[in-house]
Design a protein around this motif. Structure first.
Motif, PDB file in Angstrom:
ATOM      1  N   PRO A  91       4.730  10.574  -5.798  1.00 60.08           N
ATOM      2  CA  PRO A  91       6.127  10.267  -5.456  1.00 60.08           C
ATOM      3  C   PRO A  91       6.792  11.344  -4.622  1.00 60.08           C
ATOM      4  O   PRO A  91       7.703  11.057  -3.859  1.00 60.08           O
ATOM      5  N   SER A  92       6.334  12.586  -4.755  1.00 61.65           N
ATOM      6  CA  SER A  92       7.025  13.657  -4.035  1.00 61.65           C
ATOM      7  C   SER A  92       6.792  13.545  -2.530  1.00 61.65           C
ATOM      8  O   SER A  92       7.604  14.003  -1.744  1.00 61.65           O
ATOM      9  N   ALA A  93       5.681  12.929  -2.129  1.00 60.28           N
ATOM     10  CA  ALA A  93       5.410  12.809  -0.701  1.00 60.28           C
ATOM     11  C   ALA A  93       6.013  11.540  -0.126  1.00 60.28           C
ATOM     12  O   ALA A  93       6.002  11.353   1.083  1.00 60.28           O
ATOM     13  N   ALA A  94       6.531  10.664  -0.992  1.00 66.58           N
ATOM     14  CA  ALA A  94       6.955   9.345  -0.508  1.00 66.58           C
ATOM     15  C   ALA A  94       8.145   9.449   0.437  1.00 66.58           C
ATOM     16  O   ALA A  94       8.181   8.779   1.469  1.00 66.58           O
ATOM     17  N   ALA A  95       9.106  10.308   0.098  1.00 63.23           N
ATOM     18  CA  ALA A  95      10.339  10.352   0.885  1.00 63.23           C
ATOM     19  C   ALA A  95      10.059  10.750   2.322  1.00 63.23           C
ATOM     20  O   ALA A  95      10.704  10.258   3.248  1.00 63.23           O
TER      21      ALA A  95
ATOM     22  N   GLN B 185       7.590   9.978   4.059  1.00 60.89           N
ATOM     23  CA  GLN B 185       6.774   8.995   4.770  1.00 60.89           C
ATOM     24  C   GLN B 185       7.487   7.665   4.983  1.00 60.89           C
ATOM     25  O   GLN B 185       6.862   6.717   5.458  1.00 60.89           O
ATOM     26  N   THR B 186       8.776   7.587   4.638  1.00 64.12           N
ATOM     27  CA  THR B 186       9.452   6.304   4.806  1.00 64.12           C
ATOM     28  C   THR B 186       9.533   5.917   6.279  1.00 64.12           C
ATOM     29  O   THR B 186       9.461   4.741   6.615  1.00 64.12           O
ATOM     30  N   ALA B 187       9.665   6.922   7.157  1.00 65.20           N
ATOM     31  CA  ALA B 187       9.721   6.609   8.589  1.00 65.20           C
ATOM     32  C   ALA B 187       8.402   5.979   9.017  1.00 65.20           C
ATOM     33  O   ALA B 187       8.379   4.964   9.732  1.00 65.20           O
ATOM     34  N   THR B 188       7.296   6.552   8.548  1.00 65.27           N
ATOM     35  CA  THR B 188       5.987   5.982   8.866  1.00 65.27           C
ATOM     36  C   THR B 188       5.878   4.565   8.336  1.00 65.27           C
ATOM     37  O   THR B 188       5.298   3.696   8.994  1.00 65.27           O
TER      38      THR B 188
ATOM     39  N   ASN C 263       0.826  -1.205   0.000  1.00 67.76           N
ATOM     40  CA  ASN C 263       0.000   0.000   0.000  1.00 67.76           C
ATOM     41  C   ASN C 263       0.856   1.249   0.000  1.00 67.76           C
ATOM     42  O   ASN C 263       0.499   2.251  -0.624  1.00 67.76           O
ATOM     43  N   PHE C 264       1.981   1.161   0.692  1.00 69.59           N
ATOM     44  CA  PHE C 264       2.884   2.317   0.673  1.00 69.59           C
ATOM     45  C   PHE C 264       3.370   2.567  -0.752  1.00 69.59           C
ATOM     46  O   PHE C 264       3.392   3.696  -1.224  1.00 69.59           O
ATOM     47  N   LEU C 265       3.729   1.477  -1.421  1.00 69.98           N
ATOM     48  CA  LEU C 265       4.251   1.634  -2.786  1.00 69.98           C
ATOM     49  C   LEU C 265       3.168   2.201  -3.696  1.00 69.98           C
ATOM     50  O   LEU C 265       3.434   3.098  -4.515  1.00 69.98           O
ATOM     51  N   ALA C 266       1.940   1.705  -3.538  1.00 70.56           N
ATOM     52  CA  ALA C 266       0.856   2.213  -4.378  1.00 70.56           C
ATOM     53  C   ALA C 266       0.670   3.715  -4.153  1.00 70.56           C
ATOM     54  O   ALA C 266       0.537   4.497  -5.099  1.00 70.56           O
TER      55      ALA C 266
END
Lengths: 189, 251, 78
Positions: C43-47, C49-52, C34-37
């Motif tokens: 993609p800009s918000a992904a970095a 949220q990696t801690a989450t 789900n994180f990957l989806a």
């Protein structure tokens, strides 16, 4: 394989009696669950953690924090200096353009002045030359007039002499004055 | 088939757990709580490695970092940013503690990947002490900083009133199992990875499957390098999350 | 293969507890997927949220660790 050892452990336990868990842990290979090693591990772990904490908090972290803040400071300073230098460069550029424009204007002025001067000199020289030419022309004209006058005189003399000779040769005698008058009349005609 | 496997298997000798045995380095079998053991040795090597990573390369304090200094700065900024992101600015007071935990775990994990090495973090006793230290620190800190308001962590104010007691029990249980999951996650991952490598290496004794076994060891070793870092990261970030609970107990 | 019936029960129980680890793997896969989806949508918000992501994985994995622990206890400690 594992079941065999467990079987052996179970046999041991059956023979040894009560303390099956520790026997199983020792012989069946979960050294992690052997309580005999706990005090040793925990003691050395605490020693290691305290040593690591002292090293990090006394030496490593302040040093790295110092390096990082120093770098931040240097970068900020360098950026400010770069901004300064940029302003100076723009200033210098403006000054250069100004100087260039000034120089161009100066050069144009000088060129115009020089042109005017040359023109004046030229005019003067032309005037002088004209004057000289007209003077020379006048002199020449005078010389020509003189030459012409002297030529006319010579022609008159020659004509008078010739006429006197002719009159003498024809056997007639004529007065000089008559002859001169006749030559004069002819020459005017 | 089963008997074949068994007869073939009886020629193999698997000792996947032998690598975790704690034994005195200066010989002998008996040891008490202060005897220097292989665990002591590898913890000391770990501390020396931390010194070699973080202290020695930064000695020149170069403005333009050398390679070693870049690594030290990278580690510093990594943990610093993690704490700042998860707990906020007021968590930075505890930066040296968290950095100590992170460096100890990550270095132990990586050193444990050296063949014949001992991995202190594969022992539940070690990770249990680490996790209990975090748990006790967080609990004491929570009560010291917030007083009884820290108990609001278990009383979910946003839930319907009827559900709150049940949620409080669940929250309480999940709070007290934290040190267990925290420690067993790290210890279990380390132990399982190393044991699996040993089991695959044991299969290499059979000539027919040894190429596959060795390829498997290589593949799992690569996975373990990743796991070694990720588990240290997860341990540290969970420490930050627990610390955030102590600093800001409201949900 | 001789042993008492209690040990048989222990080993069967430990094996059953192993299923818990597999189910926790499903949970972890669900979190990561789900994180990957979400990351591919934005993609800009992904970095940020990696801690989450890692916290979520850790919480999902915690229950798998319980089954692992139960298996270990059954095998070696009971």
């Amino acid at each position: 394989m594992a079941t065999e050892t467990h079987g052996a452990a179970a046999l041991d336990a059956a023979h040894g009696g009560a303390d099956m868990a520790s026997v199983a842990a020792e012989s069946a290979g979960m050294p992690q669950l052997d309580p005999a090693v706990f005090p040793n591990l925990i003691f050395w772990l605490i020693v290691a953690l305290i040593a690591l904490y002292l090293i990090l908090s006394r030496v490593a972290l302040p040093r790295i924090a110092g390096i990082l803040s120093e770098r931040h400071g240097t970068i900020a300073n360098d950026l400010a200096a770069a901004e300064d230098l940029k302003a100076k460069a723009a200033e210098a550029d403006a000054a250069y353009n100004q100087a260039l424009a000034d120089a161009r204007a100066e050069a144009q002025k000088i060129a115009a002045d020089t042109r005017a001067e040359i023109q004046a000199d030229l005019d003067e020289a032309i005037a002088q030359a004209d004057a000289e030419i007209s003077e020379r022309a006048a002199q020449s004209e005078k010389a020509i007039a003189e030459i012409r006058a002297s030529a006319v005189e010579s022609v008159r003399e020659v004509a008078t002499a010739t006429a006197a000779e002719l009159v003498a040769a024809l056997g007639a005698s004529a007065d000089d004055a008559v002859i001169a008058k006749a030559v004069e009349d002819r020459m005017k005609g | 088939m089963a008997t074949d496997a068994h007869t073939e298997g009886s020629g193999l000798s698997f000792h996947p757990m032998d690598q975790f045995i704690v034994k005195p380095i200066f010989g002998g079998d008996e040891f008490s709580w202060y005897t220097p053991t292989n665990a002591t040795l590898w913890m000391a090597i770990g501390i020396l490695a931390v010194v070699a990573l973080l202290v020695l390369p930064t000695a020149r304090r170069a403005l333009v970092p050398t390679r070693g200094q870049s690594i030290a700065e990278l580690a510093y900024v990594f943990v610093h940013k993690m704490i700042e992101d998860v707990t906020g600015k007021d968590g930075l007071k505890y930066f040296p503690y968290i950095m100590t935990l992170f460096m100890f775990i990550v270095i132990s994990n990586f050193l444990g990947l050296i063949p014949m090495a001992f991995t202190p973090t594969s022992h539940v006793a070690v990770t249990g002490v680490l996790a209990l230290a975090v748990f006790l620190t967080v609990t004491v800190l929570g009560f010291v900083l917030n007083g009884t308001k820290f108990l609001g962590l278990f009383w979910v104010a946003s839930a319907p009133l009827a559900l709150r007691p049940i949620l409080a029990i669940i929250e309480l249980i999940s709070y007290f199992v934290r040190p267990i999951t925290h420690s067993v996650r790290l210890g279990g991952n380390m132990m399982a990875g190393h044991a699996v490598i040993k089991v695959f290496a044991g299969f290499a004794q059979v000539a027919a499957v040894s190429p596959i076994a060795i390829a498997g060891v290589v593949a799992i070793y690569g996975l373990e390098v990743m796991v070694a870092f990720i588990q240290a990261y997860v341990f540290t970030i969970l420490t930050c999350v627990y610390l955030k609970d102590a600093l800001h107990p409201s949900h | 293969m001789e042993g008492d019936i209690a040990q048989l029960g222990q080993f069967i129980g430990a094996g059953l507890a192993g299923f818990g680890a597999g189910v926790a793997a499903l949970g972890v896969g669900n979190v990561a997927g789900n994180f990957l989806a979400g990351a591919l949508r934005n993609p800009s918000a992904a970095a940020s949220q990696t801690a989450t992501l890692f916290i979520g994985i850790a919480f999902a994995e915690a229950l798998g660790i319980f089954s692992f622990l139960v298996a270990l206890l059954l095998m070696f400690a009971v």
